[in-house]
Design a protein around this motif. Structure first.
Motif: not given
Ligand code: UTP
Length: 286
Positions: A34-36, A264-266, A270-272, A279-283
């Motif tokens: 989940i992310v890294d 969904q978890a990723n 990532a957004m948090a 960056q993720i939210e903007a995308w």
């Protein structure tokens, strides 16, 4: 009644992860990131936050990446140090000697069987069980919330979550008794009830605090739903003889054993995050 302190946690990681094939053909499901960070690391960090001192992994063939993940990576660390890179990022992955034990489940006969494989290391103590594929996001963490409840009432605790009525056949389901705040008395349990037969929509989620007596019950537990030895069935047999409560988690659960839940978890994690969240939210908005 004296409440014995909770020091040990069992992480059953012996499952085959067939819902994630082919990704999990040669890699454990619990190492999916989940992310890294791999799923299993979130669960271990949650246990550490709850004061757990010994992590017991129930592994199987093809799971050695989990052992390596929580070990020293000599070459990597030497090289990083020589290049002046900080090793802080690896902190939570280096479990101290004696704070970790591995036991093998030779055949994936079910979650109840996996827990039973840890009986000698657990000994005569209460213990937690964490299923890494349920990613629990909240503050304090899910197991910490359960340990706080355990220190007040003792006995056996199951993490509980309400699920939509059409989903109850996928879960262990609780027959609820008296409710007080986040606590619900458990008067019965059934694993994967046929659609329309569930006693409630309160489902069992992958966090438990159990008394050692469950090991004796598991010893004679026969296969149940899906032909697997079910932890839910063994717990159900203990009700009446031992106190059981459901704890509703204040936070969000992501079912990462399922492809949609994993994605969904990723996105949510990532957004948090401060580093990549904006960056993720903007995308996503674009
Ligand atoms: P799952 O029901 O998600 O099974 O197990 P699974 O085999 O891992 O995955 P799918 O359904 O084939 O995709 C819940 C948890 O119990 C562990 C799994 O590793 C997972 O953490 N488990 C399950 C065991 O350790 N041993 C078993 O025999 C079964």
């Amino acid at each position: 009644m004296r409440i014995k302190p909770l020091r040990k946690a069992v992480f059953p990681v012996g499952g085959l992860g067939t819902r994630f094939l082919p990704a999990t053909k040669a890699m454990p499901k619990e190492m999916l990131p989940i992310v890294d960070r791999p799923l299993i690391q979130y669960a271990v960090e949650e246990a550490m936050e709850a004061g757990i001192e010994q992590m017991i992994f129930v592994t199987g063939r093809g799971k050695s990446a989990i052992e390596d993940h929580f070990d020293i990576a000599f070459e990597l660390e030497t090289m990083m140090s020589q290049r002046g890179k900080s090793l802080d990022i690896l902190d939570a992955t280096r479990l101290k000697p004696g704070a970790v034990a591995y036991v093998r489940q030779q055949e994936p006969l079910g979650l109840g069987h996996a827990v039973w494989c840890a009986r000698d290391i657990v000994g005569d103590e209460p213990f937690a069980v964490l299923l890494a594929d349920d990613l629990m996001v909240g503050e304090p963490g899910c197991l910490k919330q359960m340990v706080d409840a355990y220190n007040k009432i003792g006995g056996n605790l199951i993490c509980a979550e309400e699920v939509p009525d059409d989903q109850t056949h996928r879960y262990g389901i609780i027959t609820p008794g008296m409710r007080a705040g986040a606590l619900t008395e458990v008067t019965g349990l059934v694993e994967k009830p046929a659609p329309g037969t569930a006693p409630s929509n309160l489902s069992v989620i992958g966090r438990y605090v159990l008394q050692p007596e469950v090991m004796r019950v598991l010893e004679t537990q026969e296969a149940g739903a899906g032909g697997e030895i079910q932890l839910t069935d063994a717990m159900a047999r203990m009700i009446g003889g031992q106190p059981f409560h459901g704890v509703t988690f204040a936070g969000t659960r992501y079912d990462c054993g399922d492809k949609a839940g994993f994605i969904q978890a990723n996105i949510a994690v990532a957004m948090a995050r401060d580093d990549i969240g904006p960056q993720i939210e903007a995308w996503l908005r674009r």
